[in-house]
Design an enzyme around this catalytic site. Structure first.
Site, PDB file in Angstrom:
ATOM      1  N   ASN A  39       1.505   3.352  -2.576  1.00  0.00           N
ATOM      2  CA  ASN A  39       1.321   4.065  -3.547  1.00  0.00           C
ATOM      3  C   ASN A  39       0.520   5.402  -3.046  1.00  0.00           C
ATOM      4  O   ASN A  39       0.387   6.529  -3.711  1.00  0.00           O
ATOM      5  CB  ASN A  39       0.522   3.696  -4.793  1.00  0.00           C
ATOM      6  CG  ASN A  39      -0.904   3.071  -4.234  1.00  0.00           C
ATOM      7  OD1 ASN A  39      -0.851   2.316  -3.391  1.00  0.00           O
ATOM      8  ND2 ASN A  39      -2.102   3.501  -4.990  1.00  0.00           N
ATOM      9  N   SER A  40      -0.106   5.650  -1.633  1.00  0.00           N
ATOM     10  CA  SER A  40      -0.753   6.760  -1.285  1.00  0.00           C
ATOM     11  C   SER A  40      -0.897   6.473   0.053  1.00  0.00           C
ATOM     12  O   SER A  40      -0.511   5.568   0.641  1.00  0.00           O
ATOM     13  CB  SER A  40      -2.158   6.623  -1.717  1.00  0.00           C
ATOM     14  OG  SER A  40      -3.034   5.652  -1.632  1.00  0.00           O
ATOM     15  N   GLY A  41      -1.280   7.605   0.799  1.00  0.00           N
ATOM     16  CA  GLY A  41      -1.371   7.664   2.242  1.00  0.00           C
ATOM     17  C   GLY A  41      -0.050   7.438   3.170  1.00  0.00           C
ATOM     18  O   GLY A  41       0.901   7.752   2.678  1.00  0.00           O
ATOM     19  N   ILE A  42      -0.217   6.656   4.318  1.00  0.00           N
ATOM     20  CA  ILE A  42       0.952   6.892   5.097  1.00  0.00           C
ATOM     21  C   ILE A  42       2.091   5.919   4.517  1.00  0.00           C
ATOM     22  O   ILE A  42       3.160   5.925   4.873  1.00  0.00           O
ATOM     23  CB  ILE A  42       0.684   6.466   6.564  1.00  0.00           C
ATOM     24  CG1 ILE A  42       0.025   4.952   6.613  1.00  0.00           C
ATOM     25  CG2 ILE A  42      -0.427   7.213   7.142  1.00  0.00           C
ATOM     26  CD1 ILE A  42      -0.277   4.498   7.919  1.00  0.00           C
ATOM     27  N   GLY A  43       1.731   5.107   3.508  1.00  0.00           N
ATOM     28  CA  GLY A  43       2.478   3.974   2.945  1.00  0.00           C
ATOM     29  C   GLY A  43       3.787   5.034   2.170  1.00  0.00           C
ATOM     30  O   GLY A  43       4.831   4.553   2.504  1.00  0.00           O
ATOM     31  N   GLY A  91       0.689  -1.234  -0.101  1.00  0.00           N
ATOM     32  CA  GLY A  91      -0.092  -0.086  -0.012  1.00  0.00           C
ATOM     33  C   GLY A  91       0.949   1.481  -0.120  1.00  0.00           C
ATOM     34  O   GLY A  91       0.466   2.238   0.639  1.00  0.00           O
ATOM     35  N   TYR A 118     -14.922  -3.048   8.204  1.00  0.00           N
ATOM     36  CA  TYR A 118     -13.482  -2.589   8.600  1.00  0.00           C
ATOM     37  C   TYR A 118     -13.064  -2.788   9.796  1.00  0.00           C
ATOM     38  O   TYR A 118     -11.851  -3.295  10.003  1.00  0.00           O
ATOM     39  CB  TYR A 118     -13.380  -1.016   7.935  1.00  0.00           C
ATOM     40  CG  TYR A 118     -11.964  -0.256   8.431  1.00  0.00           C
ATOM     41  CD1 TYR A 118     -10.971  -0.339   7.706  1.00  0.00           C
ATOM     42  CD2 TYR A 118     -11.693   0.576   9.518  1.00  0.00           C
ATOM     43  CE1 TYR A 118      -9.825   0.181   7.937  1.00  0.00           C
ATOM     44  CE2 TYR A 118     -10.627   0.887   9.724  1.00  0.00           C
ATOM     45  CZ  TYR A 118      -9.657   0.876   8.948  1.00  0.00           C
ATOM     46  OH  TYR A 118      -8.370   1.628   9.159  1.00  0.00           O
ATOM     47  N   SER A 156      -6.071  -0.937  13.610  1.00  0.00           N
ATOM     48  CA  SER A 156      -6.719   0.361  14.053  1.00  0.00           C
ATOM     49  C   SER A 156      -7.304   0.357  15.461  1.00  0.00           C
ATOM     50  O   SER A 156      -7.917  -0.883  15.754  1.00  0.00           O
ATOM     51  CB  SER A 156      -7.610   0.706  13.246  1.00  0.00           C
ATOM     52  OG  SER A 156      -8.571   1.753  13.485  1.00  0.00           O
TER      53      SER A 156
END
Length: 397
Positions: A130-134, A128, A275, A242
């Site tokens: 490619n975006s966000g915290i990755g 993951g 989720y 989470s």
């Protein structure tokens, strides 16, 4: 340490010279220990100085580390055709200086934790990215690699993007084979990819997408790469979960993980609940993974990145986008959100430790069910069965 004196030991000319009957050896990871042939005992401290030491650098050219039939580390000099228990690097040992670990908290940024860490010989795989915290775990898509490295002042790191669709077990297997073909070790695996507030849909494997992307895809990925992790030991797995795991359960009336809860019908589906259940799976998976692989030098911990952290994970639902926009001034930055993951990946004080849950770079207790060993074992068995059934279906075709 002038005050440390052992009775019955003869004085020698050098402070570091061993007394008669003592031998200096080293462990597989370079820590020096001392063996007394007279007293038939071993200890980490030098018998005269009380100091601890470790070997520095790589083995000299032509040398190889092996293990004998008794499990002891031996060193083979292929050039001179000889074998010894003495680590040739012991001529360049450095004193072990105990440094009290720095305390981090919810305001800590990922780069603060990375400061001063030498990861030049480490191979790190992050899903993951490619975006966000990755992105702030130092892996990103091919278009953003150069700009990301430059913004962090990283010029020598080698970063490569590889495609893997966690919604496809076939894609996960193909990715694992491609990675193995590179003949690389794997020191740190971060299971970071996730989706949230997705509309109901089934994957090509016939499973609800949130469950498969957040949990089962990562489960298969670790299964496919566990031999690489074991060969690379000490290695670490970090599973991003989470705090929302606390608001659900996974068990049926027989206290077994209920498949109907993990992959519900469209009528029974609620995206946020899906989720939450997937995030509970993450912690149970990490717990059982650590139990199974820690004897082989592979540890695993689960983390919560940050409360209401603003990332693109919410992009599938306009209401969540709106709520995140309102809360953005009070949320963590992506740098702060990545900090706990980075801490569990590189902190020296966590070497060899796992099966835990971290929030704000600090260990805390997850929900009661997330601590339950029988639930962790039940989820593992269910995950193995789901993967095996779909593998058998592929082979039948």
């Amino acid at each position: 340490m002038a005050a440390l004196k052992y009775a019955g030991m003869d004085d020698t000319d050098s402070e570091d010279e061993l007394p008669p009957g003592w031998e200096e050896r080293s462990t597989k990871d370079g820590w020096v220990y001392y063996a007394s042939h007279d007293e038939m005992k071993t200890q980490w401290e030098h018998p005269k100085t009380g100091k601890k030491k470790r070997c520095a650098g790589d083995l000299p050219y032509g040398w190889e580390q092996e293990t004998d039939e008794k499990g002891q580390v031996i060193y083979v000099d292929h050039i001179n055709k000889r074998t010894t228990y003495f680590d040739p690097r012991q001529a360049f040992t450095v004193e072990d200086v105990v440094v009290k670990p720095k305390r981090y908290d919810g305001n800590t940024a990922a780069l603060e934790i990375l400061q001063g860490r030498d990861l030049s010989d480490k191979v790190i795989l992050i899903t993951g990215g490619n975006s966000g915290i990755g992105e702030f775990h130092k892996i990103t898509g091919s278009n953003g690699i150069n700009s990301l490295l430059e913004s962090f002042g990283i010029h020598k790191a080698r970063v490569e993007a590889m495609m893997c669709d966690l919604a496809s077990l076939r894609s996960v297997r193909e990715f694992a084979e491609s990675y193995k073909a590179k003949k690389l070790p794997l020191h740190i695996l971060v299971c970071n990819a996730a989706v949230c507030t997705q509309p109901w849909r089934l994957t090509e494997d016939g499973l609800e997408s949130t469950f498969q992307i957040c949990h089962l895809g990562h489960f298969l990925l670790v299964q496919c790469l566990q031999d690489v992790l074991r060969r690379s030991a000490p290695a670490r797995v970090v599973v991003v979960s989470s705090e929302s795991h606390r608001f659900t359960d996974l068990l049926d009336s027989c206290s077994k993980v209920d498949m109907a809860l993990l992959s519900p019908t469209k009528k029974e589906y609620w995206s946020m609940l899906a989720y939450n259940r997937a995030k509970l799976c993450n912690i149970l998976f990490s717990k059982e993974l650590h139990r199974r692989l820690s004897p082989h030098g592979v540890t695993s911990n689960a983390v919560h990145p940050g409360n209401m952290m603003y990332t693109s994970i919410h992009r599938s639902w306009w209401l969540m986008t709106f709520l995140f926009s309102l809360a953005r001034p009070f949320t963590k930055s992506m740098q702060q959100g990545a900090a706990t993951t980075v801490y569990c990946a590189v902190a020296p004080e966590l070497e060899g430790l796992g099966g835990m849950y971290f929030n704000n770079c600090f260990r805390c207790l997850p929900s009661i069910q997330a601590q339950d060993q029988s639930s962790a074992s039940s989820l593992w068995e269910l995950s193995e069965r789901l993967v095996a059934e779909r593998s058998a279906g592929i082979q039948a075709l």
